[in-house]
Design a protein around this motif. Structure first.
Motif, PDB file in Angstrom:
ATOM      1  N   ASN A 171       0.833  -1.210   0.000  1.00  0.00           N
ATOM      2  CA  ASN A 171       0.000   0.000   0.000  1.00  0.00           C
ATOM      3  C   ASN A 171       0.864   1.256   0.000  1.00  0.00           C
ATOM      4  N   ALA A 172       1.943   1.245   0.759  1.00  0.00           N
ATOM      5  CA  ALA A 172       2.835   2.409   0.803  1.00  0.00           C
ATOM      6  C   ALA A 172       3.482   2.652  -0.559  1.00  0.00           C
ATOM      7  N   TYR A 173       3.925   1.571  -1.218  1.00  0.00           N
ATOM      8  CA  TYR A 173       4.518   1.722  -2.552  1.00  0.00           C
ATOM      9  C   TYR A 173       3.504   2.298  -3.542  1.00  0.00           C
ATOM     10  N   ARG A 174       2.285   1.822  -3.465  1.00  0.00           N
ATOM     11  CA  ARG A 174       1.260   2.315  -4.398  1.00  0.00           C
ATOM     12  C   ARG A 174       0.931   3.779  -4.107  1.00  0.00           C
ATOM     13  N   GLN A 175       0.941   4.167  -2.834  1.00  0.00           N
ATOM     14  CA  GLN A 175       0.729   5.564  -2.496  1.00  0.00           C
ATOM     15  C   GLN A 175       1.856   6.429  -3.058  1.00  0.00           C
ATOM     16  N   ALA A 176       3.078   5.927  -2.976  1.00  0.00           N
ATOM     17  CA  ALA A 176       4.214   6.661  -3.541  1.00  0.00           C
ATOM     18  C   ALA A 176       4.077   6.780  -5.060  1.00  0.00           C
ATOM     19  N   GLN A 177       3.602   5.711  -5.676  1.00  0.00           N
ATOM     20  CA  GLN A 177       3.420   5.719  -7.127  1.00  0.00           C
ATOM     21  C   GLN A 177       2.399   6.785  -7.553  1.00  0.00           C
ATOM     22  N   ARG A 178       1.355   6.963  -6.759  1.00  0.00           N
ATOM     23  CA  ARG A 178       0.330   7.960  -7.091  1.00  0.00           C
ATOM     24  C   ARG A 178       0.860   9.390  -7.002  1.00  0.00           C
ATOM     25  N   ARG A 179       1.952   9.580  -6.296  1.00  0.00           N
ATOM     26  CA  ARG A 179       2.516  10.923  -6.163  1.00  0.00           C
ATOM     27  C   ARG A 179       3.529  11.242  -7.257  1.00  0.00           C
ATOM     28  N   LEU A 180       3.698  10.326  -8.198  1.00  0.00           N
ATOM     29  CA  LEU A 180       4.569  10.613  -9.333  1.00  0.00           C
ATOM     30  C   LEU A 180       3.850  11.543 -10.306  1.00  0.00           C
TER      31      LEU A 180
END
Length: 527
Positions: free
Chosen positions: A286-295
Motif C-alpha cells: 500500500n505504501a509503494y502504491r501511495q508513492a506511485q500515485r505521487r509521481l
C-alpha cells in the motif's frame, strides 16, 4: 506547694503498668509484620496518646523518655529489593556518515550525525569523504559511486554508510552496505532516495532511523536478533508519518517518505510473529502504491519501473511464506513485467537486469506449482537476456548465479518435454558454473550446483533409457549432501538426500532387471 517528685514517679510507673496490660490484652497470635503503609498497631497509638498527656513536665524527665521508648514498638522497616544492575545494551550497528555535497560548513552533516548518535543501537562515525551522484540514469556514474561506497563500508568494518547531498529543500540521502544485493526485497542501494526536510524533527529522524535498520545486512545471529528486537517499534513509530505525510513536505519528500516506509514495512514483515507477517506485507504494498500515485507526468518512466520492482519483490516474498503461492506469484510476475518495460536497459542496465532475473525466477517458481510449460520458455528468455549485462569476465559471480538459474529451469523444462537435448543444455550450464563456483571459495553455492547437476544427469539417464549417467549423478549428489550436512543446511540437505535416493533406487532396479544373455551367443564356434 510543689509536687513531690516521688508522686510523679509513682504515677508514671502506674501508667506504664496499665500500658503493659493493654498490650497484653490486645496481643494476637504471631502475624506477619505489617507493611510500612499499613496503620500502626494499637499499642503504638496508646503509647503516643500517653506521651502527649504527660506534657512538657514529663518530657523533661529522663525516666519518662526511657519508659516510653521501652513500650513503643519499633516501626517496621519495609523489605526493599536490592536493585540489580542491568547492563546497558551496547550499540548493535556501526553507521558511517559521509560529508554531504552542498553542505559547505558541515552543519547539515553534523546535525545528521547527532540525530543518529542519539540512537543507542548505533555507533556513529563521521568520515570526511564526499560521494556524489548527479544522475541516476548515468550507468558509469552509478557503477562508480556504488563501488566506492561499498568499499568504504568494508574498509571501515561498518554496517552501513549514509551519504548524499544537502540543498535548499533539505536532505537527499542514500544508504550503502558492503555488498550489492539489489535483488532482495526492500533493497535500498543507489536508487532509493531518502528525502528529508532541512530541520530533522522527530518524524524525519524516526524515518531515517527505521530506514537504517531496514537497510543493514544481518550476516550473524547477533545482527538478526538486534533487528528482531528493534525493527517492530521503529516501524510502528513511522507508520502514521507515511500514512499522512505533513503538507509542509515537498511532493518529492512525501513520495520518498512513503517509499521508504514500504522498505521498512517489508523488512518488519520478515521479523514480526507469523500471524502479523501478511499485515505488514500489505502495508508495504500500500505504501509503494501511495508513492506511485505521487509521481508526476513529468517524472521519468524509470521511477515507475522502480516502484513496480519493489512491489514485485514484496509479492514474491509474501508468496514464499504462503500455503497457496500461485496467485501471489501471478501478481508478482505482472509487476516484474511492468518493471522490465519501464526500466531502460541502456540507461539503467543493473536495475533492468535485476528485474529480468526476478521475473525469470518467479516464472520458474510458478511453473513448479502449476505445470505450465510455456512459463519455463519465458523464464529462460528472461534469464538469458540478463547475460547482456552480467558477463563472465566482469561479474563472474553474478554470471554464475544467473547461469545456475538457467540450468535449473532447463532441468525442469527438459523433464517436462522429455527432451534429452534440453537436459544436456542444463548439464553444460552446470559445468560452466562449476568453473566459477569452487568448493573452497563457496561450498554451499558449489553444493547447490552439484545438486542441480546430479538431478539433470539422473533425468537424462531416465529419459534416454539408460545412457550410463547414474554413477556420475550419484557422485554429484553425494558430494552436495556431504557439504550441506557439514554446514548445517538442513533444507538443501533434505532435497539432496531425496534426489540421491531416487538415483540409487533407479540404479538398483536396473540391476535386478538386467538380463544375462547365454555365453554361447558370443561364442563364434557355436554358430
Amino acid at each position: 506547694m510543689a509536687d513531690d517528685p516521688n508522686d510523679r514517679r509513682a504515677e508514671l510507673q502506674r501508667r506504664a503498668r496499665d500500658l503493659a496490660a493493654m498490650r497484653g490484652a490486645v496481643a494476637k497470635p504471631a502475624q506477619p509484620e505489617p507493611e510500612a503503609e499499613a496503620h500502626p498497631p494499637l499499642a503504638e497509638v496508646e503509647a503516643t496518646a500517653t506521651a502527649a498527656a504527660v506534657g512538657a513536665e514529663a518530657r523533661s524527665s529522663g525516666l519518662l523518655d526511657l519508659l516510653v521508648s521501652l513500650f513503643k514498638p519499633k516501626p517496621t522497616q519495609p523489605q526493599r529489593p536490592v536493585p540489580v544492575a542491568i547492563p546497558a545494551e551496547g550499540p548493535s550497528f556501526t553507521i558511517l556518515v559521509a560529508a554531504l555535497s552542498g553542505d559547505a560548513d558541515g552543519q547539515a552533516a553534523t546535525a545528521l550525525n547527532q540525530a543518529l548518535s542519539a540512537r543507542p543501537a548505533f555507533k556513529v562515525k563521521a568520515i570526511p569523504r564526499l560521494y556524489q551522484l548527479e544522475r541516476l540514469d548515468d550507468p558509469a556514474q552509478v557503477a562508480g559511486v556504488s563501488l566506492n561506497t561499498r568499499h568504504a563500508v568494508a574498509e571501515e568494518d561498518a554496517d552501513l554508510l549514509v551519504w548524499g547531498e544537502f540543498g535548499k529543500d533539505g536532505y537527499r540521502l542514500r544508504l550503502a552496505t558492503a555488498s550489492n544485493d539489489d535483488e532482495r526485497a526492500a533493497s535500498f542501494g543507489t536508487t532509493t532516495r531518502i528525502e528529508l526536510p532541512a530541520e530533522l524533527g522527530e518524524g524525519p529522524s524516526n524515518l531515517l532511523y527505521a530506514a537504517c535498520l531496514a537497510a543493514v545486512e544481518v550476516p550473524t545471529e547477533a545482527h538478526r536478533n538486534s533487528i528482531r528486537r528493534l525493527m517492530p517499534a521503529a516501524a510502528a513509530q513511522v507508520e502514521s508519518l507515511a500514512a499522512k505525510p505533513p503538507v509542509q513536505m515537498s511532493m518529492g519528500q512525501q513520495r520518498s517518505c512513503q517509499l521508504v516506509f514500504g522498505h521498512v514495512a517489508t523488512i518488519n514483515a520478515m521479523v514480526v510473529p507469523p500471524e502479523e507477517t501478511n499485515l505488514w506485507f500489505d502495508k508495504a504494498i500500500n505504501a509503494y502504491r501511495q508513492a506511485q500515485r505521487r509521481l508526476a507526468r513529468t517524472d521519468p518512466t524509470w521511477e515507475t519501473g522502480l516502484i513496480h520492482k519493489h512491489i514485485g519483490a514484496v509479492l514474491s516474498a509474501k508468496a514464499e511464506r504462503s500455503k497457496d503461492p500461485a496467485p501471489l506469484l501471478e501478481e508478482a510476475i505482472k509487476e516484474w513485467r511492468q518493471a522490465v518495460e519501464c526500466l531502460p536497459r541502456a540507461l539503467m542496465p543493473q536495475e533492468w537486469a535485476s528485474a529480468q532475473v526476478r521475473l525469470g525466477v518467479a516464472l520458474y517458481r510458478l511453473d513448479l506449482k502449476t505445470g505450465q510449460t510455456e512459463l519455463l520458455r519465458e523464464s529462460v528468455q528472461a534469464l538469458q537476456a540478463t547475460l547482456q549485462v552480467y558477463s563472465r569476465t566482469e561479474t563472474p559471480q553474478r554470471w554464475a548465479e544467473v547461469m545456475h538459474n538457467i540450468a535449473q529451469v532447463l532441468e525442469v523444462y527438459g523433464d517436462q518435454l522429455k527432451s534429452t537435448e534440453v537436459l544436456k543444455r542444463s548439464i553444460d550450464a552446470c559445468h560452466s558454473v562449476l568453473e566459477i563456483r569452487t568448493r573452497e571459495r563457496g561450498p554451499l553455492s558449489w553444493a547447490a550446483t552439484q545438486n542441480t547437476l546430479g538431478s539433470a544427469l539422473f533425468l537424462l539417464d531416465r529419459h534416454s533409457t539408460g545412457a550410463g549417467h547414474l554413477a556420475e549423478a550419484e557422485a554429484a549428489l553425494a558430494a552436495a549432501l556431504e557439504v550441506f550436512q557439514t554446514h548445517g543446511a538442513k533444507g538443501p540437505a533434505k532435497v539432496a538426500a531425496k534426489n540421491l535416493g531416487h538415483v540409487r533406487k533407479l540404479a538398483e532396479s536396473r540391476k535386478t532387471r538386467q538380463v544375462i544373455e547365454p555365453h554361447w551367443l558370443d561364442d563364434p564356434d557355436s554358430k
